[in-house]
Write an enzyme that holds these catalytic residues in place. Structure first.
Site, PDB file in Angstrom:
ATOM      1  N   ARG A   1      -4.508 -12.012  -0.752  1.00 27.30           N
ATOM      2  CA  ARG A   1      -4.508 -12.994   0.021  1.00 27.30           C
ATOM      3  C   ARG A   1      -3.760 -14.172   0.869  1.00 27.30           C
ATOM      4  O   ARG A   1      -4.056 -15.405   0.059  1.00 27.30           O
ATOM      5  CB  ARG A   1      -5.506 -12.595  -0.070  1.00 27.30           C
ATOM      6  CG  ARG A   1      -6.395 -11.601   0.322  1.00 27.30           C
ATOM      7  CD  ARG A   1      -6.580 -11.099   1.392  1.00 27.30           C
ATOM      8  NE  ARG A   1      -7.604  -9.945   2.383  1.00 27.30           N
ATOM      9  CZ  ARG A   1      -6.582  -8.446   1.668  1.00 27.30           C
ATOM     10  NH1 ARG A   1      -5.322  -8.903   2.311  1.00 27.30           N
ATOM     11  NH2 ARG A   1      -7.373  -8.387   1.911  1.00 27.30           N
TER      12      ARG A   1
ATOM     13  N   SER B   1     -15.856 -10.300   3.474  1.00 22.88           N
ATOM     14  CA  SER B   1     -15.755 -10.437   1.733  1.00 22.88           C
ATOM     15  C   SER B   1     -15.619 -11.627   1.554  1.00 22.88           C
ATOM     16  O   SER B   1     -14.665 -12.744   1.861  1.00 22.88           O
ATOM     17  CB  SER B   1     -14.696  -9.369   1.847  1.00 22.88           C
ATOM     18  OG  SER B   1     -14.167  -8.112   1.590  1.00 22.88           O
TER      19      SER B   1
ATOM     20  N   GLU C   1     -12.746 -15.721  -1.247  1.00 22.13           N
ATOM     21  CA  GLU C   1     -11.751 -16.038  -0.477  1.00 22.13           C
ATOM     22  C   GLU C   1     -11.761 -16.256   1.439  1.00 22.13           C
ATOM     23  O   GLU C   1     -10.871 -17.155   1.910  1.00 22.13           O
ATOM     24  CB  GLU C   1     -11.448 -13.702  -0.181  1.00 22.13           C
ATOM     25  CG  GLU C   1     -10.368 -13.084   0.961  1.00 22.13           C
ATOM     26  CD  GLU C   1     -10.482 -12.068   1.198  1.00 22.13           C
ATOM     27  OE1 GLU C   1     -10.808 -11.316   0.310  1.00 22.13           O
ATOM     28  OE2 GLU C   1     -10.262 -11.501   2.667  1.00 22.13           O
TER      29      GLU C   1
HETATM   30  C1  FAD Z   1     -17.082  -8.750   9.715  1.00 23.09           C
HETATM   31  C2  FAD Z   1     -15.682  -9.535   8.896  1.00 23.09           C
HETATM   32  C3  FAD Z   1     -14.234  -8.519   8.939  1.00 23.09           C
HETATM   33  C4  FAD Z   1     -13.166  -9.037   8.166  1.00 23.09           C
HETATM   34  N1  FAD Z   1     -12.886  -8.368   7.510  1.00 23.09           N
HETATM   35  C5  FAD Z   1     -10.891  -8.368   6.497  1.00 23.09           C
HETATM   36  C6  FAD Z   1     -10.640  -7.560   6.601  1.00 23.09           C
HETATM   37  O1  FAD Z   1     -10.221  -6.509   6.161  1.00 23.09           O
HETATM   38  N2  FAD Z   1      -8.813  -7.937   5.699  1.00 23.09           N
HETATM   39  C7  FAD Z   1      -8.976  -9.228   5.363  1.00 23.09           C
HETATM   40  O2  FAD Z   1      -7.688  -9.728   4.917  1.00 23.09           O
HETATM   41  N3  FAD Z   1      -9.550 -10.498   5.925  1.00 23.09           N
HETATM   42  C8  FAD Z   1     -11.237  -9.936   6.899  1.00 23.09           C
HETATM   43  N4  FAD Z   1     -11.584 -10.643   7.065  1.00 23.09           N
HETATM   44  C9  FAD Z   1     -10.829 -11.868   6.980  1.00 23.09           C
HETATM   45  C10 FAD Z   1     -10.242 -12.719   8.744  1.00 23.09           C
HETATM   46  O3  FAD Z   1     -10.439 -11.802   9.481  1.00 23.09           O
HETATM   47  C11 FAD Z   1      -8.988 -12.897   7.687  1.00 23.09           C
HETATM   48  O4  FAD Z   1      -8.936 -12.684   6.773  1.00 23.09           O
HETATM   49  C12 FAD Z   1      -8.008 -13.277   8.977  1.00 23.09           C
HETATM   50  O5  FAD Z   1      -6.655 -12.691   8.910  1.00 23.09           O
HETATM   51  C13 FAD Z   1      -8.016 -14.540   9.405  1.00 23.09           C
HETATM   52  O6  FAD Z   1      -7.664 -15.145  10.131  1.00 23.09           O
HETATM   53  P1  FAD Z   1      -8.465 -16.526  11.615  1.00 23.09           P
HETATM   54  O7  FAD Z   1      -7.694 -16.581  12.753  1.00 23.09           O
HETATM   55  O8  FAD Z   1      -9.837 -15.718  10.872  1.00 23.09           O
HETATM   56  O9  FAD Z   1      -7.799 -17.542  10.369  1.00 23.09           O
HETATM   57  P2  FAD Z   1      -8.794 -18.778  10.415  1.00 23.09           P
HETATM   58  O10 FAD Z   1      -9.700 -17.964   9.457  1.00 23.09           O
HETATM   59  O11 FAD Z   1      -9.124 -19.215  11.367  1.00 23.09           O
HETATM   60  O12 FAD Z   1      -7.975 -19.403   9.204  1.00 23.09           O
HETATM   61  C14 FAD Z   1      -7.091 -18.943   7.604  1.00 23.09           C
HETATM   62  C15 FAD Z   1      -6.791 -19.709   6.765  1.00 23.09           C
HETATM   63  O13 FAD Z   1      -5.452 -19.269   8.394  1.00 23.09           O
HETATM   64  C16 FAD Z   1      -4.946 -20.775   8.178  1.00 23.09           C
HETATM   65  N5  FAD Z   1      -4.231 -21.075   9.942  1.00 23.09           N
HETATM   66  C17 FAD Z   1      -4.415 -20.264  10.727  1.00 23.09           C
HETATM   67  N6  FAD Z   1      -4.181 -20.040  11.606  1.00 23.09           N
HETATM   68  C18 FAD Z   1      -2.623 -21.126  11.192  1.00 23.09           C
HETATM   69  C19 FAD Z   1      -1.242 -20.983  11.972  1.00 23.09           C
HETATM   70  N7  FAD Z   1      -1.037 -20.134  13.113  1.00 23.09           N
HETATM   71  N8  FAD Z   1      -0.459 -21.417  10.889  1.00 23.09           N
HETATM   72  C20 FAD Z   1      -0.564 -22.403   9.362  1.00 23.09           C
HETATM   73  N9  FAD Z   1      -2.154 -21.728   9.190  1.00 23.09           N
HETATM   74  C21 FAD Z   1      -2.715 -20.747   9.722  1.00 23.09           C
HETATM   75  C22 FAD Z   1      -5.973 -21.662   8.354  1.00 23.09           C
HETATM   76  O14 FAD Z   1      -5.455 -23.352   8.520  1.00 23.09           O
HETATM   77  C23 FAD Z   1      -6.879 -21.701   7.462  1.00 23.09           C
HETATM   78  O15 FAD Z   1      -6.766 -21.746   6.215  1.00 23.09           O
HETATM   79  C24 FAD Z   1     -13.186 -10.503   7.685  1.00 23.09           C
HETATM   80  C25 FAD Z   1     -13.703 -11.905   8.414  1.00 23.09           C
HETATM   81  C26 FAD Z   1     -14.359 -11.388   9.062  1.00 23.09           C
HETATM   82  C27 FAD Z   1     -16.014 -12.057   9.449  1.00 23.09           C
END
Ligand code: FAD
Length: 288
Positions: free
Chosen positions: A148, A198, A268
């Site tokens: 992560r 998670s 996380e």
């Molecule tokens: C129901 C559910 C299930 C999930 N299952 C999983 C799973 O199986 N595995 C897993 O790993 N995660 C899981 N997640 C967590 C999440 O979906 C992941 O961490 C995902 O990769 C986050 O992406 P996001 O675009 O929503 O990022 P955000 O939540 O918008 O941002 C996360 C971080 O990334 C940074 N960020 C985002 N975009 C950029 C960019 N372009 N440049 C620099 N920084 C950036 C943000 O500033 C922040 O620090 C789950 C979440 C939910 C709600």
């Protein structure tokens, strides 16, 4: 996403890479706080919101193109859309990410993973903007992907676009795998409630959900926030939760698990804004 939290001072949805670069340069010049938002699926935003500018890539900067076994995607492209493109072009390797509800930019930051694979296994190159305004390209190795984490996480860099390398496969098999994984998620995870997935990282040698269950915290509730009864690794918004409720449950879980088992659970989930009078800014970018 938890569907809680207050507003930002300013929210901008970017649609073009150059627009994002220009906005970042202007914010830097002005010494403004800013935060790069993907889909917000891994965030807990405080009830007071965020004092600064949020630049959102999801729903705008999301072009995807495919050439042979390479998928090019802008940072705001959703994992689901990339998975659909991979399936349409009979490319295998990205099935694991189809159900991760975020953008590929967020996925690169977090090295998102599920069901035995993670972004490190499919990434060829990442185009990023450095804090000094220059654009650079990282190979997969240079991304320093870990559990992560990646070189981008906690840095002042921004992911602009990504090149993924997949393998030729069979479209029907790819679709079937995605459906199988989606069914597993539906069965095991409380997807009917808002959450950030998670809540805690997997501590070495343990499973966070099992520790939380063994600590007797299944169903532990503060206001509208609850340790899911379906999967203790998820803290959910049962309805009407505040960010403070969710934060309280996170704190309580950490304290109980540490007291009972001596294991430190590390969130996380990324917190943004002020919690308990302390500004959580470690993941936001400051232009000054
Ligand atoms: C129901 C559910 C299930 C999930 N299952 C999983 C799973 O199986 N595995 C897993 O790993 N995660 C899981 N997640 C967590 C999440 O979906 C992941 O961490 C995902 O990769 C986050 O992406 P996001 O675009 O929503 O990022 P955000 O939540 O918008 O941002 C996360 C971080 O990334 C940074 N960020 C985002 N975009 C950029 C960019 N372009 N440049 C620099 N920084 C950036 C943000 O500033 C922040 O620090 C789950 C979440 C939910 C709600």
């Amino acid at each position: 996403m938890f569907r809680v939290g207050g507003p930002a001072d300013c929210f901008v949805r970017v649609t073009e890479k150059n627009q994002l670069i220009q906005a970042l340069c202007l914010l830097k010049e002005a010494g403004q706080n800013f935060f790069i938002l993907g889909n917000g699926s891994n965030l807990l935003v405080s009830d007071a919101g965020y004092r600064g500018v949020v630049l959102c890539t999801a729903g705008g900067m999301n072009r995807i193109s495919v050439e042979d076994t390479v998928i090019y995607a802008e940072a705001g492209a959703s994992n689901a859309a990339i998975a659909a493109a991979a399936k349409a072009h009979a490319l295998t390797g990205f099935e694991f990410a189809a159900g991760i509800p975020g953008t590929i930019g967020g996925g690169m930051v977090m090295n998102a993973g599920a069901y035995g694979s993670e972004m490190v296994n499919v990434t060829e190159k990442v185009e990023a903007l450095r804090a000094d305004g220059t654009v650079c390209r990282f190979s997969c190795e240079e991304m320093k992907f870990g559990y992560r984490s990646s070189i981008i996480r906690g840095s002042h860099m921004v992911v602009l676009s990504v090149q993924l390398h997949l393998q030729h496969g069979d479209s029907r098999e790819i679709g079937a795998k995605m459906e199988e994984l989606a069914a597993k998620r539906m069965e095991k995870q409380p997807l009917e409630y808002p959450s950030a997935g998670s809540t805690f990282k997997r501590p070495e040698g343990y499973f966070a959900g099992k520790l939380i269950m063994d600590a007797g915290l299944k169903g532990f509730t503060v206001g509208g926030a609850q340790v899911s009864e379906k999967h203790c690794g998820f803290i959910i918004n049962r309805g009407g939760a505040t960010a403070a409720d969710l934060h309280h449950v996170i704190d309580q879980v950490q304290e109980s698990v540490f007291t009972q088992f001596g294991v430190k659970l590390e969130p996380e989930v990324i917190m943004l804004g002020e919690f308990d009078g302390t500004e959580k800014l470690q993941e936001s970018r400051n232009g000054s």
